[in-house]
Write a protein that holds these residues in place. Structure first.
Motif, mmCIF file in Angstrom:
data_model
loop_
_atom_site.group_PDB
_atom_site.id
_atom_site.type_symbol
_atom_site.label_atom_id
_atom_site.label_comp_id
_atom_site.label_asym_id
_atom_site.label_seq_id
_atom_site.Cartn_x
_atom_site.Cartn_y
_atom_site.Cartn_z
ATOM 1 N N PHE A 119 0.809 -1.215 0.000
ATOM 2 C CA PHE A 119 0.000 0.000 0.000
ATOM 3 C C PHE A 119 0.845 1.268 0.000
ATOM 4 N N TYR A 120 2.151 1.162 -0.138
ATOM 5 C CA TYR A 120 3.034 2.320 -0.070
ATOM 6 C C TYR A 120 3.984 2.287 -1.262
ATOM 7 N N GLN A 121 4.551 3.460 -1.556
ATOM 8 C CA GLN A 121 5.492 3.577 -2.664
ATOM 9 C C GLN A 121 6.929 3.701 -2.178
ATOM 10 N N ASN A 122 7.138 4.553 -1.181
ATOM 11 C CA ASN A 122 8.495 4.853 -0.728
ATOM 12 C C ASN A 122 8.668 4.512 0.743
ATOM 13 N N VAL A 123 9.899 4.136 1.103
ATOM 14 C CA VAL A 123 10.270 3.856 2.495
ATOM 15 C C VAL A 123 11.402 4.798 2.877
ATOM 16 N N SER A 124 11.265 5.460 4.023
ATOM 17 C CA SER A 124 12.290 6.398 4.465
ATOM 18 C C SER A 124 12.527 6.252 5.959
ATOM 19 N N ILE A 125 13.596 6.889 6.429
ATOM 20 C CA ILE A 125 13.984 6.825 7.838
ATOM 21 C C ILE A 125 14.089 8.246 8.382
ATOM 22 N N THR A 126 13.563 8.460 9.562
ATOM 23 C CA THR A 126 13.716 9.734 10.258
ATOM 24 C C THR A 126 14.176 9.473 11.678
ATOM 25 N N GLN A 127 14.892 10.433 12.240
ATOM 26 C CA GLN A 127 15.368 10.303 13.610
ATOM 27 C C GLN A 127 14.455 11.071 14.545
ATOM 28 N N GLY A 128 13.895 10.368 15.516
ATOM 29 C CA GLY A 128 13.011 10.987 16.489
ATOM 30 C C GLY A 128 13.653 11.040 17.855
ATOM 31 N N GLU A 129 12.852 11.356 18.861
ATOM 32 C CA GLU A 129 13.376 11.467 20.222
ATOM 33 C C GLU A 129 13.804 10.108 20.780
ATOM 34 N N GLY A 130 13.047 9.060 20.435
ATOM 35 C CA GLY A 130 13.351 7.743 20.996
ATOM 36 C C GLY A 130 14.262 6.898 20.146
ATOM 37 N N GLY A 131 14.670 7.388 18.987
ATOM 38 C CA GLY A 131 15.514 6.602 18.099
ATOM 39 C C GLY A 131 15.175 6.873 16.651
ATOM 40 N N PHE A 132 15.318 5.857 15.831
ATOM 41 C CA PHE A 132 15.086 5.999 14.399
ATOM 42 C C PHE A 132 13.758 5.344 14.020
ATOM 43 N N GLU A 133 12.975 6.064 13.202
ATOM 44 C CA GLU A 133 11.634 5.629 12.837
ATOM 45 C C GLU A 133 11.583 5.272 11.357
ATOM 46 N N ILE A 134 10.652 4.391 11.012
ATOM 47 C CA ILE A 134 10.448 3.952 9.632
ATOM 48 C C ILE A 134 9.178 4.598 9.104
ATOM 49 N N ASN A 135 9.263 5.196 7.931
ATOM 50 C CA ASN A 135 8.108 5.852 7.312
ATOM 51 C C ASN A 135 7.737 5.133 6.018
ATOM 52 N N LEU A 136 6.483 4.775 5.901
ATOM 53 C CA LEU A 136 5.936 4.210 4.664
ATOM 54 C C LEU A 136 5.133 5.318 4.004
ATOM 55 N N ASP A 137 5.718 5.956 2.971
ATOM 56 C CA ASP A 137 5.199 7.205 2.411
ATOM 57 C C ASP A 137 5.160 8.236 3.542
ATOM 58 N N HIS A 138 3.960 8.689 3.907
ATOM 59 C CA HIS A 138 3.860 9.670 4.990
ATOM 60 C C HIS A 138 3.319 9.048 6.278
ATOM 61 N N ARG A 139 3.255 7.731 6.311
ATOM 62 C CA ARG A 139 2.770 7.046 7.507
ATOM 63 C C ARG A 139 3.944 6.524 8.314
ATOM 64 N N LYS A 140 3.863 6.638 9.608
ATOM 65 C CA LYS A 140 4.891 6.091 10.488
ATOM 66 C C LYS A 140 4.536 4.643 10.823
ATOM 67 N N LEU A 141 5.504 3.782 10.703
ATOM 68 C CA LEU A 141 5.294 2.363 10.999
ATOM 69 C C LEU A 141 5.050 2.177 12.496
ATOM 70 N N LYS A 142 4.107 1.279 12.815
ATOM 71 C CA LYS A 142 3.791 0.973 14.212
ATOM 72 C C LYS A 142 3.840 -0.528 14.445
ATOM 73 N N THR A 143 3.935 -0.904 15.709
ATOM 74 C CA THR A 143 3.998 -2.313 16.089
ATOM 75 C C THR A 143 2.586 -2.899 16.147
ATOM 76 N N PRO A 144 2.447 -4.224 16.289
ATOM 77 C CA PRO A 144 1.110 -4.825 16.436
ATOM 78 C C PRO A 144 0.321 -4.278 17.617
ATOM 79 N N GLN A 145 1.014 -3.778 18.655
ATOM 80 C CA GLN A 145 0.331 -3.180 19.797
ATOM 81 C C GLN A 145 0.199 -1.667 19.653
ATOM 82 N N ALA A 146 0.334 -1.182 18.408
ATOM 83 C CA ALA A 146 0.131 0.230 18.071
ATOM 84 C C ALA A 146 1.156 1.161 18.704
ATOM 85 N N LYS A 147 2.328 0.642 19.058
ATOM 86 C CA LYS A 147 3.406 1.500 19.530
ATOM 87 C C LYS A 147 4.198 2.021 18.337
#
Length: 359
Positions: A119-147
């Motif tokens: 459902f996404y075209q591009n994958v990118s990485i951004t650095q946040g306060e808690g570490g490095f985050e994965i972005n699927l287009d403009h959506r931030k990836l989350k865990t099964p428990q919505a973290k």
């Protein structure tokens, strides 16, 4: 295991001997019990066909168990409900609606997705306060428990992003081992602390694959000695412990000091790395091989081959089933490699340095 629901037919074992005869359970190949008929189950009361619920373990030697009618009806309802849920399509929340003019919600179950359309075209990485985050287009990836999916190192984030970017038209979650390990570390579904993770990994030493030896055939005995002994000797010298091997079904007797030393060694790893170590141990069924792999004494191919030594011996002798053995081998290599990579990436505190290439 046989389940008799009051049927009138006669069940038979692999040797042709009746397991249910004359309304009583019989263990195949066992002589008559004293004081009873030849078809009476030894050292247990007889059980009549037609009882509310009869559960028999003919091969294990356990006595039959009789449950009352109310419990039997509850078991049937649970069994039928579970079978209906398992037959539902996979993915998301599944609702079972009962029949009747006023249907109501009967049960809910969560079945994790195994595949999904990309459902996404591009994958990118951004650095946040808690570490490095994965972005699927403009959506931030989350865990099964919505973290929020956040990893501690940039190198690990790049590896996870590569997993997501390499998916084609269909996302195959069962191939994304690094993502799965990150989800496990973030959600910690078993709610274990560091000490529990360490002891769970060290416990595998009691049943370590390369510590169990066969007594025959001679060719396999010699193969195990030549291939496994050098790894055990390396581990004993590397950590200053005693491990050994045994042909007993009980396995070798691991000294308490050996376990204490390995527990102290594993305590130097962080929680994320310990998740990866336990993952590798469960793949190889060996603590010693895992230590050799993490310490770069063994390659992934060598560790996997040593963990499958007896199976590879049988394949060489009887032949290979490509659609089974080959797939199993490649899958084990992939999971082991992902686990080892995960441990090293979680142990790195540095980030990837980006350099501007100039002509």
């Amino acid at each position: 295991m046989l389940i008799d629901r009051g049927c009138a037919h006669e069940a038979r074992g692999s040797d042709g001997a009746p397991l249910v005869s004359c309304g009583r359970w019989r263990r195949p190949g066992v002589a008559e019990a004293s004081g009873g008929g030849g078809d009476r189950f030894p050292y247990s009361p007889s059980v009549r066909l037609g009882d509310p619920f009869t559960l028999c373990f003919p091969l294990s030697g356990f006595a039959p168990v009789v449950l009352p009618g109310a419990m039997w009806r509850s078991c049937l309802r649970l069994w039928d409900e579970g079978r209906r849920l398992l037959n539902r399509p996979r993915g998301g929340l599944i609702a079972s609606v009962g029949p009747g003019p006023n249907p109501r919600l009967q049960a809910r179950a969560y079945a994790p997705l195994t595949e999904r359309k990309r459902f996404y075209q591009n994958v990118s990485i951004t650095q946040g306060e808690g570490g490095f985050e994965i972005n699927l287009d403009h959506r931030k990836l989350k865990t099964p428990q919505a973290k929020l999916f956040t990893v501690p190192s940039e190198a690990l984030a790049i590896a996870v992003a590569t997993e997501w970017d390499s998916q084609q038209d269909t996302i195959k979650f069962y191939t994304m081992h690094l993502t799965t390990l990150c989800n496990t570390s973030l959600d910690n579904p078993t709610q274990r602390n560091k000490d529990q993770l360490i002891r769970a990994a060290v416990k595998f030493l009691d049943t370590d694959t390369i510590c169990y030896r066969v007594e025959e055939p001679e060719t396999l005995v010699e193969l195990q000695k030549n291939e496994w002994d050098p790894v055990i000797e390396w581990a004993e010298k590397r950590y200053g412990v005693e491990i050994g091997s045994s042909t007993s079904i009980m396995g070798p007797s691991i000294p308490a000091r050996t376990q204490e030393v390995l527990i102290s060694h594993l305590a130097s790893y962080n929680m994320w790395a310990l998740q990866g170590i336990e993952f590798v141990v469960t793949q190889l069924k060996s603590m010693v091989l895992t230590l050799g792999l993490i310490d770069l004494r063994l390659t992934v191919e060598q560790a996997v081959l040593l963990s499958r030594l007896e199976e590879e011996y049988q394949i060489q002798k009887w032949g290979n089933i490509e659609w089974a053995h080959d797939y199993e081998l490649q899958e084990l290599r992939a999971r082991t490699a992902a686990g080892a990579l995960f441990v090293h990436l979680c142990s790195e505190s540095t980030t990837v340095k980006h350099k501007l290439l100039r002509e």
